[in-house]
Design an enzyme around this catalytic site. Structure first.
Site, short mmCIF file in Angstrom:
data_model
loop_
_atom_site.label_atom_id
_atom_site.label_comp_id
_atom_site.label_asym_id
_atom_site.label_seq_id
_atom_site.Cartn_x
_atom_site.Cartn_y
_atom_site.Cartn_z
N ASN A 17 -6.54 -0.70 2.02
CA ASN A 17 -5.78 -0.36 3.23
C ASN A 17 -6.55 0.77 3.92
O ASN A 17 -6.75 1.84 3.34
CB ASN A 17 -4.38 0.08 2.83
CG ASN A 17 -3.53 0.54 4.01
OD1 ASN A 17 -3.72 1.64 4.52
ND2 ASN A 17 -2.59 -0.28 4.41
N ASN A 28 5.59 -2.76 8.26
CA ASN A 28 5.47 -1.40 7.77
C ASN A 28 6.84 -0.74 7.91
O ASN A 28 7.79 -1.38 8.35
CB ASN A 28 4.40 -0.63 8.56
CG ASN A 28 3.76 0.48 7.75
OD1 ASN A 28 4.41 1.10 6.92
ND2 ASN A 28 2.49 0.76 7.99
N ASN A 65 -4.56 -0.83 8.76
CA ASN A 65 -3.26 -0.20 8.97
C ASN A 65 -3.19 0.47 10.34
O ASN A 65 -3.72 1.56 10.54
CB ASN A 65 -3.00 0.83 7.87
CG ASN A 65 -1.59 1.40 7.94
OD1 ASN A 65 -0.80 1.02 8.80
ND2 ASN A 65 -1.29 2.32 7.05
N LYS A 111 -1.98 -4.90 9.61
CA LYS A 111 -0.61 -4.49 9.28
C LYS A 111 0.11 -4.03 10.54
O LYS A 111 -0.29 -3.05 11.17
CB LYS A 111 -0.63 -3.37 8.23
CG LYS A 111 0.74 -3.08 7.64
CD LYS A 111 0.62 -2.20 6.41
CE LYS A 111 1.93 -2.13 5.65
NZ LYS A 111 1.80 -1.34 4.40
N LEU A 131 -0.37 9.79 4.31
CA LEU A 131 -1.66 9.21 3.90
C LEU A 131 -2.50 10.14 3.03
O LEU A 131 -3.72 10.21 3.15
CB LEU A 131 -2.47 8.78 5.13
CG LEU A 131 -1.86 7.64 5.96
CD1 LEU A 131 -2.69 7.40 7.22
CD2 LEU A 131 -1.76 6.36 5.14
N CYS A 183 1.19 3.06 10.48
CA CYS A 183 1.80 4.13 9.71
C CYS A 183 2.60 5.06 10.63
O CYS A 183 2.04 5.63 11.57
CB CYS A 183 0.74 4.94 8.96
SG CYS A 183 1.45 6.25 7.95
N LYS A 240 -3.62 2.11 -2.32
CA LYS A 240 -3.20 3.22 -1.46
C LYS A 240 -4.14 3.38 -0.28
O LYS A 240 -5.34 3.14 -0.39
CB LYS A 240 -3.16 4.49 -2.29
CG LYS A 240 -2.67 5.73 -1.57
CD LYS A 240 -2.55 6.87 -2.54
CE LYS A 240 -2.12 8.16 -1.84
NZ LYS A 240 -0.84 8.01 -1.15
N GLY A 241 -3.61 3.80 0.87
CA GLY A 241 -4.40 3.93 2.08
C GLY A 241 -5.58 4.87 1.93
O GLY A 241 -5.47 5.94 1.32
N SER A 264 0.82 -1.20 0.00
CA SER A 264 0.00 0.00 0.00
C SER A 264 0.86 1.26 0.00
O SER A 264 1.85 1.36 0.72
CB SER A 264 -0.90 0.01 1.24
OG SER A 264 -1.70 1.17 1.26
#
Length: 317
Positions: free
Chosen positions: A100, A193, A128, A166, A73, A131, A45-46, A21
């Site tokens: 994600n 991550n 997620n 994640k 993000l 991050c 992508k998130g 992601s």
């Protein structure tokens, strides 16, 4: 013979190669290089409940054997994705799409999970909680065992789709957190991550990134990622999506042997947009040359029992 066909967390994949992601956009941006349907799944992508502009200032910095990112993000939000992007993915992609999802607070994770559950093209959810380059949510959840368990439990209540949590590498006991989220309903785990890092502009004598800290990715993190995949596969009975510095077939094989059942290519795409398809060919050749019927046969093979116990736990369900 399909050497790479696999079932990952209930998703039937033609091969175990996914995107990471944040490194592949929303699944169609690399069409000029290769057909994304050659992948096993596309991890997009998130997404967040609201549109996010991301962090201000410099957001990318090159490092030896990798890069720092502090994008924050950036994304158009779930409303735009649902109306504009999802129909395109439905039309263009035959492989599973995994969303994600991210939030600043627990309620946002629940909200976006409910929204993702209702979008047909999304076949799985990557939660997620790791991050490192946002000030709210993200790693704050993943680094706290109790919060990691709680957000997994609450999101599990609102989705029946495969739930992949994640994990953050910025913790002291990743195996312990893995066991907690497994107990709360995770179908699989993705790790790792990015590692928290920074860079300093020696001319300005100030941090280079606008957010000061960013996530380190690329070949530099591979030894850490491999170690964590190995540790976690000894601790859980659910499959692992391994990532962190994968750019070649040899990298991918190491992750399978450490305990991953599938792998994600991320930063590797930036150096070589064809990395995933080259890895796919390399894995097929490896299976043929080593007389394997399926790549699953080497999952966790680097373990003391050649991975037999772990493979039995995850492939006999």
């Amino acid at each position: 013979m399909n050497f790479l066909k696999t079932n990952f967390a209930g998703l039937n994949l033609e091969n175990p190669i996914m995107t990471a992601s944040g490194c592949f956009g929303f699944g169609l941006e690399y069409k000029d290089y290769f057909d994304p349907n050659e992948l096993g799944a596309v991890l997009i992508k998130g997404l967040t409940p609201e549109q996010r502009d991301g962090n201000y200032g410099i957001r990318i910095a090159e490092t030896p054997a990798g890069m720092l990112n502090s994008v924050g993000l950036e994304n158009p939000g779930i409303d735009y994705f649902e109306k504009e992007t999802a129909p395109l993915l439905e039309k263009e992609l035959k492989v599973p799409v995994i969303a994600n999802i991210n939030g600043k607070i627990l309620e946002e994770y629940i909200e976006i999970a409910e929204r993702a559950e209702a979008i047909d093209v999304i076949k799985g959810i990557e939660l997620n909680i790791s991050c490192p380059n946002v000030k709210d949510g993200g790693m704050a959840f993943g680094a706290n065992p109790d919060m990691a368990a709680k957000v997994t439990r609450e999101v599990r209540k609102v989705t029946k789709k495969p739930l992949i949590v994640k994990l953050s590498p910025n913790v002291t006991d990743i195996a312990g957190i893995a066991r907690l989220v497994e107990a709360e309903g995770a179908d699989a785990l993705s790790l790792i991550n990015t590692l928290l890092g920074m860079s300093i502009d020696i001319n300005k004598k100030k941090p280079l990134l606008g957010n000061i800290f960013g996530g380190l990715s690329g070949p530099a993190v591979k030894p850490v990622a491999l170690r964590m995949v190995y540790q976690v596969s000894n601790a859980v009975s659910i499959p692992l999506l391994g990532m962190g510095g994968i750019s070649t077939t040899e990298d991918a094989l190491e992750f399978f042997m450490a305990g991953a059942s599938a792998i994600s290519v991320g930063t590797g795409f930036f150096q070589n947009p064809l990395a995933a398809v080259q890895i796919k060919k390399g894995l097929i050749d490896y299976c043929a040359e080593n007389k394997l019927s399926n790549i699953n046969e080497i999952v966790a093979y680097a373990h003391t029992d050649d991975g037999a116990a772990y493979r039995k736990r995850i492939f006999s369900k």
